[in-house]
Write an enzyme that holds these catalytic residues in place. Structure first.
Site, PDB file in Angstrom:
ATOM      1  N   GLY A  51       0.632  -1.328  -0.082  1.00 16.58           N
ATOM      2  CA  GLY A  51       0.005   0.176  -0.003  1.00 16.58           C
ATOM      3  C   GLY A  51       0.993   1.179  -0.101  1.00 16.58           C
ATOM      4  N   ASP A 109      -4.506   1.390  10.977  1.00 13.82           N
ATOM      5  CA  ASP A 109      -5.835   1.012  11.126  1.00 13.82           C
ATOM      6  C   ASP A 109      -5.872   0.519  12.918  1.00 13.82           C
ATOM      7  OD1 ASP A 109      -8.510   0.110  11.086  1.00 13.82           O
ATOM      8  OD2 ASP A 109      -8.018  -1.585   9.868  1.00 13.82           O
ATOM      9  N   LYS A 137      -6.597   5.669  11.360  1.00  9.28           N
ATOM     10  CA  LYS A 137      -7.931   5.709  11.944  1.00  9.28           C
ATOM     11  C   LYS A 137      -7.971   5.612  13.576  1.00  9.28           C
ATOM     12  CE  LYS A 137      -9.965   2.821   8.084  1.00  9.28           C
ATOM     13  NZ  LYS A 137     -10.223   1.521   7.610  1.00  9.28           N
ATOM     14  N   PHE A 158     -13.861   1.943   5.735  1.00  8.01           N
ATOM     15  CA  PHE A 158     -12.667   1.212   4.764  1.00  8.01           C
ATOM     16  C   PHE A 158     -12.530   2.161   3.584  1.00  8.01           C
ATOM     17  CE2 PHE A 158     -11.433  -1.628   1.397  1.00  8.01           C
ATOM     18  CZ  PHE A 158     -10.529  -2.127   2.007  1.00  8.01           C
ATOM     19  N   VAL A 159     -11.523   2.330   3.114  1.00  5.85           N
ATOM     20  CA  VAL A 159     -10.950   3.433   2.303  1.00  5.85           C
ATOM     21  C   VAL A 159     -10.247   2.691   1.032  1.00  5.85           C
ATOM     22  CG1 VAL A 159     -11.207   5.534   3.531  1.00  5.85           C
ATOM     23  CG2 VAL A 159      -8.969   4.270   3.268  1.00  5.85           C
TER      24      VAL A 159
HETATM   25  P1  IMP Z   1      -3.288  -2.399  10.717  1.00  6.88           P
HETATM   26  O1  IMP Z   1      -2.063  -3.410  11.029  1.00  6.88           O
HETATM   27  O2  IMP Z   1      -4.488  -2.907  11.479  1.00  6.88           O
HETATM   28  O3  IMP Z   1      -3.006  -1.132  11.500  1.00  6.88           O
HETATM   29  O4  IMP Z   1      -3.754  -2.162   9.516  1.00  6.88           O
HETATM   30  C1  IMP Z   1      -2.558  -1.762   8.671  1.00  6.88           C
HETATM   31  C2  IMP Z   1      -2.886  -2.162   6.876  1.00  6.88           C
HETATM   32  O5  IMP Z   1      -4.077  -2.785   6.699  1.00  6.88           O
HETATM   33  C3  IMP Z   1      -2.399  -1.009   6.253  1.00  6.88           C
HETATM   34  O6  IMP Z   1      -1.316  -1.004   5.895  1.00  6.88           O
HETATM   35  C4  IMP Z   1      -3.316  -1.526   5.021  1.00  6.88           C
HETATM   36  O7  IMP Z   1      -2.624  -2.139   4.096  1.00  6.88           O
HETATM   37  C5  IMP Z   1      -4.453  -2.420   5.481  1.00  6.88           C
HETATM   38  N1  IMP Z   1      -5.726  -1.384   5.727  1.00  6.88           N
HETATM   39  C6  IMP Z   1      -6.291  -1.056   6.819  1.00  6.88           C
HETATM   40  N2  IMP Z   1      -7.435  -0.096   6.819  1.00  6.88           N
HETATM   41  C7  IMP Z   1      -7.286  -0.201   5.321  1.00  6.88           C
HETATM   42  C8  IMP Z   1      -8.500   0.510   4.482  1.00  6.88           C
HETATM   43  O8  IMP Z   1      -9.409   1.292   4.971  1.00  6.88           O
HETATM   44  N3  IMP Z   1      -8.417   0.205   3.202  1.00  6.88           N
HETATM   45  C9  IMP Z   1      -7.450  -0.594   2.722  1.00  6.88           C
HETATM   46  N4  IMP Z   1      -6.549  -1.192   3.345  1.00  6.88           N
HETATM   47  C10 IMP Z   1      -6.562  -1.073   4.766  1.00  6.88           C
HETATM   48 MG    MG Z   2      -0.276  -1.676   4.055  1.00  2.00          MG
END
Ligand code: IMP
Ligand code: MG
Length: 181
Positions: A51, A109, A137, A158-159
């Site tokens: 991403g 996230d 977020k 979600f985005v």
């Molecule tokens: P975390 O480990 O829960 O903080 O999630 C981080 C990873 O989840 C990010 O690097 C994204 O690849 C993916 N992610 C989290 N939220 C979204 C979203 O709203 N859209 C798309 N990918 C997301």
């Molecule tokens: Mg990512």
């Protein structure tokens, strides 16, 4: 260019949240702040794939001094929900000891990905670590992770776009789009 009211990706519809112009303005400011902090220190930007590659490519060009770039692939997501498990799919081929690291994320996230990765980095005794993300977020936070630079705080929806995908699609979409619900 005319921006549509909504876009369809797989089974879901998304509406505009942050325009490409707003993102680029913010990236310029963040690039300048990093330049002031790291000028002459040859920082290593570590982009978390997949991403963050779009943001990283804009950010390093807004950074007005010498720097290096590395990539690491971590995976924790399937569809629109975190699978709750972080794996290193591809590692770094650089010696991190004594280096100034700038960890570049697309979105924080739950914070799980960054939490796990920062632990891994600290063990390699870099000179310093800072973290930067396009989106955060705050309502979704489950892990206490220090985020030094945030492009935009957004609500827990979600985005897609600007590198972010929904099951593989949407990374090339300009700007950030939010799930219509
Ligand atoms: P975390 O480990 O829960 O903080 O999630 C981080 C990873 O989840 C990010 O690097 C994204 O690849 C993916 N992610 C989290 N939220 C979204 C979203 O709203 N859209 C798309 N990918 C997301
Ligand atoms: Mg990512």
């Amino acid at each position: 260019m005319q921006i549509p009211d909504s876009i369809q990706i797989h089974d879901l519809r998304f509406v505009p949240l942050i325009s490409e112009d707003e993102i680029q303005d913010r990236v310029r400011v963040l690039g300048q702040e990093l330049t002031d902090r790291y000028r002459g220190k040859n920082p290593l930007f570590i982009s978390i794939l997949s991403g963050a590659f779009v943001f990283a490519s804009d950010l390093i060009r807004a950074f007005d001094s010498h720097c290096e770039v590395g990539f690491v692939k971590l995976a924790s997501y399937t569809g629109t929900r975190s699978s709750g498990d972080v794996q290193t799919v591809m590692g770094l081929d650089k010696d991190l000891r004594g280096r100034h690291l700038v960890v570049v994320e697309d979105i924080v996230d739950t914070g799980r990905t960054l939490h796990f990765f920062l632990e891994h980095l600290r063990a390699q005794q870099p000179a310093s670590i800072c973290t930067i993300t396009v989106l955060r977020k705050p309502e979704a936070a489950q892990f206490p992770v220090p985020v030094d630079y945030v492009g935009f705080d957004i609500e827990d929806k979600f985005v897609v776009g600007y590198g972010l995908d929904y099951d593989g699609l949407g990374r090339n979409v300009a700007g950030i789009w939010q799930l219509l619900k």
